[in-house]
Write an enzyme that holds these catalytic residues in place. Structure first.
Site, short mmCIF file in Angstrom:
data_model
loop_
_atom_site.label_atom_id
_atom_site.label_comp_id
_atom_site.label_asym_id
_atom_site.label_seq_id
_atom_site.Cartn_x
_atom_site.Cartn_y
_atom_site.Cartn_z
N SER A 1 0.84 -1.20 0.00
CA SER A 1 0.00 0.00 0.00
C SER A 1 0.87 1.25 0.00
O SER A 1 0.52 2.27 -0.60
CB SER A 1 -0.89 0.03 1.25
OG SER A 1 -1.71 -1.10 1.29
N GLY B 1 -6.10 4.75 -13.96
CA GLY B 1 -6.59 3.98 -15.11
C GLY B 1 -6.85 2.54 -14.70
O GLY B 1 -7.89 1.95 -15.01
N ALA B 2 -5.90 1.97 -13.95
CA ALA B 2 -6.04 0.57 -13.54
C ALA B 2 -7.21 0.40 -12.57
O ALA B 2 -7.89 -0.62 -12.58
CB ALA B 2 -4.74 0.08 -12.93
N ARG C 1 -34.01 -24.55 -9.41
CA ARG C 1 -33.92 -25.40 -8.23
C ARG C 1 -35.27 -25.47 -7.51
O ARG C 1 -35.82 -24.43 -7.11
CB ARG C 1 -32.84 -24.84 -7.29
CG ARG C 1 -32.73 -25.52 -5.96
CD ARG C 1 -32.14 -26.90 -6.08
NE ARG C 1 -31.94 -27.49 -4.77
CZ ARG C 1 -31.76 -28.80 -4.56
NH1 ARG C 1 -31.74 -29.64 -5.59
NH2 ARG C 1 -31.59 -29.26 -3.34
N HIS D 1 -26.98 -20.95 -4.34
CA HIS D 1 -26.71 -22.29 -4.87
C HIS D 1 -26.69 -23.35 -3.76
O HIS D 1 -26.55 -24.55 -4.05
CB HIS D 1 -25.35 -22.33 -5.58
CG HIS D 1 -25.35 -21.72 -6.95
ND1 HIS D 1 -25.44 -20.37 -7.16
CD2 HIS D 1 -25.25 -22.29 -8.18
CE1 HIS D 1 -25.38 -20.12 -8.45
NE2 HIS D 1 -25.28 -21.27 -9.10
N GLY E 1 -25.47 -26.00 -1.10
CA GLY E 1 -24.28 -26.86 -1.09
C GLY E 1 -23.64 -26.97 -2.46
O GLY E 1 -22.42 -27.06 -2.59
N GLU F 1 -4.72 -3.04 -6.75
CA GLU F 1 -4.86 -1.61 -7.15
C GLU F 1 -5.25 -0.77 -5.95
O GLU F 1 -5.95 0.24 -6.08
CB GLU F 1 -5.88 -1.43 -8.27
CG GLU F 1 -5.46 -1.95 -9.61
CD GLU F 1 -4.06 -1.57 -10.00
OE1 GLU F 1 -3.61 -0.48 -9.59
OE2 GLU F 1 -3.41 -2.37 -10.68
N GLY F 2 -4.81 -1.17 -4.78
CA GLY F 2 -5.14 -0.47 -3.54
C GLY F 2 -6.37 -1.11 -2.91
O GLY F 2 -7.41 -1.24 -3.54
C1 FAD Z 1 -3.32 -11.33 -7.33
C2 FAD Z 1 -2.57 -10.06 -7.16
C3 FAD Z 1 -2.15 -9.35 -8.28
C4 FAD Z 1 -1.43 -8.16 -8.14
N1 FAD Z 1 -0.97 -7.52 -9.26
C5 FAD Z 1 -0.13 -6.45 -9.11
C6 FAD Z 1 0.51 -5.86 -10.24
O1 FAD Z 1 0.26 -6.22 -11.38
N2 FAD Z 1 1.39 -4.86 -10.03
C7 FAD Z 1 1.70 -4.41 -8.78
O2 FAD Z 1 2.54 -3.52 -8.66
N3 FAD Z 1 1.10 -4.94 -7.69
C8 FAD Z 1 0.21 -5.95 -7.82
N4 FAD Z 1 -0.39 -6.51 -6.72
C9 FAD Z 1 -0.10 -5.96 -5.41
C10 FAD Z 1 -1.30 -5.27 -4.77
O3 FAD Z 1 -1.56 -4.04 -5.40
C11 FAD Z 1 -1.04 -5.15 -3.27
O4 FAD Z 1 -1.10 -6.47 -2.75
C12 FAD Z 1 -2.02 -4.26 -2.57
O5 FAD Z 1 -1.87 -2.93 -2.98
C13 FAD Z 1 -1.87 -4.32 -1.05
O6 FAD Z 1 -0.54 -4.28 -0.65
P1 FAD Z 1 0.02 -5.41 0.36
O7 FAD Z 1 -0.39 -6.73 -0.17
O8 FAD Z 1 1.45 -5.19 0.58
O9 FAD Z 1 -0.79 -5.17 1.70
P2 FAD Z 1 -0.41 -4.14 2.86
O10 FAD Z 1 -0.07 -2.82 2.28
O11 FAD Z 1 0.58 -4.78 3.75
O12 FAD Z 1 -1.80 -4.01 3.61
C14 FAD Z 1 -2.24 -4.95 4.61
C15 FAD Z 1 -3.54 -4.43 5.25
O13 FAD Z 1 -3.27 -3.16 5.87
C16 FAD Z 1 -4.20 -2.19 5.42
N5 FAD Z 1 -3.54 -0.87 5.34
C17 FAD Z 1 -2.31 -0.58 4.91
N6 FAD Z 1 -2.08 0.75 4.95
C18 FAD Z 1 -3.21 1.32 5.42
C19 FAD Z 1 -3.64 2.67 5.69
N7 FAD Z 1 -2.85 3.72 5.47
N8 FAD Z 1 -4.90 2.88 6.15
C20 FAD Z 1 -5.75 1.83 6.37
N9 FAD Z 1 -5.39 0.54 6.14
C21 FAD Z 1 -4.16 0.28 5.66
C22 FAD Z 1 -4.62 -2.67 4.04
O14 FAD Z 1 -5.90 -2.17 3.68
C23 FAD Z 1 -4.64 -4.18 4.22
O15 FAD Z 1 -5.88 -4.56 4.77
C24 FAD Z 1 -1.15 -7.67 -6.84
C25 FAD Z 1 -1.60 -8.37 -5.72
C26 FAD Z 1 -2.29 -9.54 -5.87
C27 FAD Z 1 -2.74 -10.28 -4.63
#
Ligand code: FAD
Length: 568
Positions: A182, A291-292, A318, A412, A414, A437-438
């Site tokens: 994040s 955009g994403a 069903r 649906h 079970g 994407e956040g």
């Molecule tokens: C299947 C998949 C595909 C992805 N594809 C891409 C990609 O193509 N390119 C790319 O760059 N990234 C990609 N990501 C990464 C994705 O964008 C991040 O996983 C996501 O932004 C969250 O970051 P994190 O997993 O590190 O979680 P963290 O940042 O560690 O967050 C953990 C928890 O803390 C909360 N949190 C953190 N900061 C705050 C705050 N300031 N206020 C409130 N709550 C907060 C979050 O909401 C979450 O619940 C992908 C992830 C997945 C799982």
């Protein structure tokens, strides 16, 4: 097989929105390309007809190829071979079909081989493809990274990379790292300029990168030595043909299994700067992510559509206690709430898309000629709206998508838990929409500014002034009451002057604003088509009680309450 465009009246309805006149006029710039390109439209009707035709082709490919491939792709998934990703057989078939039909780079300018589509039909395509296979839309939809090169790259970079995207090469967006999720300011992948090689070289690790082995990647990297924050980050374009990046692993995931999520190791990988140095996060990632985020909103809507259709069809077939389960109030109420959430989500998606379309196109025009004063005002207005609507749309529609998928599986019984029905996959696929994407929490962090600075309220008041049919006046009254309740709640929170208190109630306030906005959008839809009436009624009943509950929660809390929830 069904055509996923022609069988969806809701999408066609949004394509016919009155603002499309303005969007097409800006995008086609007085239809100036009509003599230079065979397929360039000659007038508004011609442009609309071409969007519709392309969407029909996409709808057909989804019905005949992508949809039917979804189960096997989910089962087989991509595999890693010698540091490279090999797609599942179905994914390769999907890419071939899409590329053969000329559907890569559809939003890019014609001079690079694109179709110069506005955002709206492009998002519609993403909505349709997501219904067929939400995992595949990631690979196809990453072409919207190309827009960042189109907006900020040099003309020479555009010529080199965008033409390749239009020919079917895929893209990736490499931002996330193990310690930077994040909080992207923490990105540490290192970029240094090698004087001998006359090239930037990238070193480090990226994780969770969708389609990480794509042909062209945008990479956020730290170009400035001894910096720790956003100001040391630049955006780079990495071309897979240059080598230097290995896929260390493909994640084993809950859903969207056909979409390869990669861990990447960069070892002296040559790359070139996109735009200006040090603006990587501050400017380009923000634009890229917006955009994403719209793309994920479309994915959420497409998945919601798929889940709703599966549930509706199952509930009709069903039989329990001697009748179809759709006749039980507990089931039909769930279905109508799902429909209301789906329809409201789609209205919010396309409203946001229209805002983005207008301001982005004006930005492109401003790169060629000076804008008039009216155009500058229009750009500012729609950019502001796009900025506050994008996180709102992504946050709310992805949460709805999860709720709809949950309820669809519930209907649906079970059988929903078994692999025998598509809802099991759809339910798993839906889960990611509120994370990447956040996360929703991060969308709220972005959207709360729209609450505290009054952006949502101003737009709500603008909607309130729209002329409506007298027989729908009672709905406006409900929305006006909801707005007063929202203002009272917002005042209560903001007047405490405590950032922690604002953060604590932020999601509740953002949801309240979003519900009012979606209510007004459905009211506007009802003016154009009577069929939206029932959905408007159901949505308002749900939204009104949701807002009431949020407002009670806010009005009955104060700063002293925080201690009851806080962890040290
Ligand atoms: C299947 C998949 C595909 C992805 N594809 C891409 C990609 O193509 N390119 C790319 O760059 N990234 C990609 N990501 C990464 C994705 O964008 C991040 O996983 C996501 O932004 C969250 O970051 P994190 O997993 O590190 O979680 P963290 O940042 O560690 O967050 C953990 C928890 O803390 C909360 N949190 C953190 N900061 C705050 C705050 N300031 N206020 C409130 N709550 C907060 C979050 O909401 C979450 O619940 C992908 C992830 C997945 C799982």
């Amino acid at each position: 097989m069904p055509n996923f465009y022609t069988d969806n009246a809701d999408i066609k309805f949004h394509l016919a929105h009155p603002l499309m006149q303005r969007i097409v006029a800006l995008k086609e710039n007085n239809f100036k390309e009509k003599d230079d390109y065979e397929f360039a439209p000659k007038d508004f009707e011609d442009a609309m007809d071409s969007y519709s035709q392309i969407l029909e082709i996409i709808g057909e490919i989804c019905g005949d190829i992508i949809g039917p491939n979804a189960e096997s792709v989910d089962h087989d998934g991509p595999v890693l071979k010698n540091g490279r990703v090999e797609y599942a057989r179905g994914t390769t078939e999907n890419i071939e079909a899409i590329t053969k039909a000329g559907l890569m780079g559809i939003a890019l300018p014609r001079r690079f081989g694109g179709l110069n589509f506005p955002m709206i039909p492009y998002i519609m395509a993403a909505d349709i493809v997501s219904r067929a296979d939400a995992g595949f839309v990631n690979i196809w939809g990453l072409q919207d990274c190309a827009e960042t090169i189109n907006e900020f790259g040099s003309e020479e970079q555009k010529q080199r990379f965008l033409t390749r995207v239009c020919k079917g090469e895929t893209m990736a967006m490499a931002l996330t790292e193990p310690d930077a999720g994040s909080d992207l300011q923490a990105v540490m992948l290192k970029a240094h300029y090698d004087e001998q090689k006359k090239s930037w070289l990238l070193n480090g690790v990226k994780r969770f990168i969708t389609n990480g082995d794509g042909d062209i990647s945008l990479v956020l990297a730290r170009s400035e030595d001894r910096t720790q924050d956003a100001r040391g980050l630049s955006m780079f374009i990495y071309d897979k043909n240059s080598g230097g990046v290995a896929v260390r692993r493909i994640e084993n995931k809950l859903g969207i299994k056909g979409s390869p999520t990669c861990e990447l190791v960069f070892k002296d990988a040559p790359a070139e700067i996109c735009g200006n140095r040090k603006f990587g996060l501050i400017k380009y990632v923000m634009s890229l992510m917006n955009g994403a985020r719209l793309g994920i909103t479309a994915q959420s809507v497409g998945l919601s559509e798929a889940a709703y259709r599966e549930a509706l069809s199952y509930a009709k077939k069903r039989i329990q206690f001697g009748k179809p389960i759709i006749q039980f109030p507990a089931v039909y109420e769930l279905l109508s709430l799902m429909k209301a959430k789906l329809t409201a989500s789609r209205s919010l998606l396309y409203e946001t898309g229209r805002f983005v379309d207008i301001y982005k196109t004006l930005i492109h025009i401003s790169q060629v000629r000076e804008l008039t004063k009216e155009e500058k005002d229009e750009l500012r207005k729609y950019q502001k709206l796009a900025d506050i609507f994008t996180p709102l749309a992504k946050g709310l529609t992805s949460e709805y998508c999860n709720q709809i998928a949950y309820d669809a599986l519930q209907i649906h019984g079970g059988s929903g838990f078994m692999k025998d029905y598509p809802i099991e996959r759809i339910y798993r696929d839906a889960r990611i929409t509120s994370i990447y994407e956040g996360t929703t929490q991060l969308q709220v962090v972005a959207a709360i500014r729209g609450v505290t600075a009054g952006g949502y309220l101003a737009q709500i008041q603008a909607y309130e002034k729209e002329p409506i049919k007298p027989e729908t006046e009672s709905y406006r009254k409900i929305l006006i009451e909801m707005t007063e309740e929202y203002e009272e709640s917002e005042n209560k929170v903001v007047l405490t002057d405590s950032n922690e208190f604002i953060d604590f109630h932020a999601r509740r306030l953002v949801e309240m604003a979003g519900n009012i906005i979606m209510g007004y959008l459905l009211l506007a839809d009802t003016q154009r088509d009577h069929n939206y009436w029932k959905t408007l009624e159901v949505f308002l009943r749900m939204a009104r009680s949701h807002n009431k509950s949020n407002s009670i929660r806010i009005l009955h809390s104060n700063l002293n309450d925080m201690g009851k929830f806080r962890y040290e």
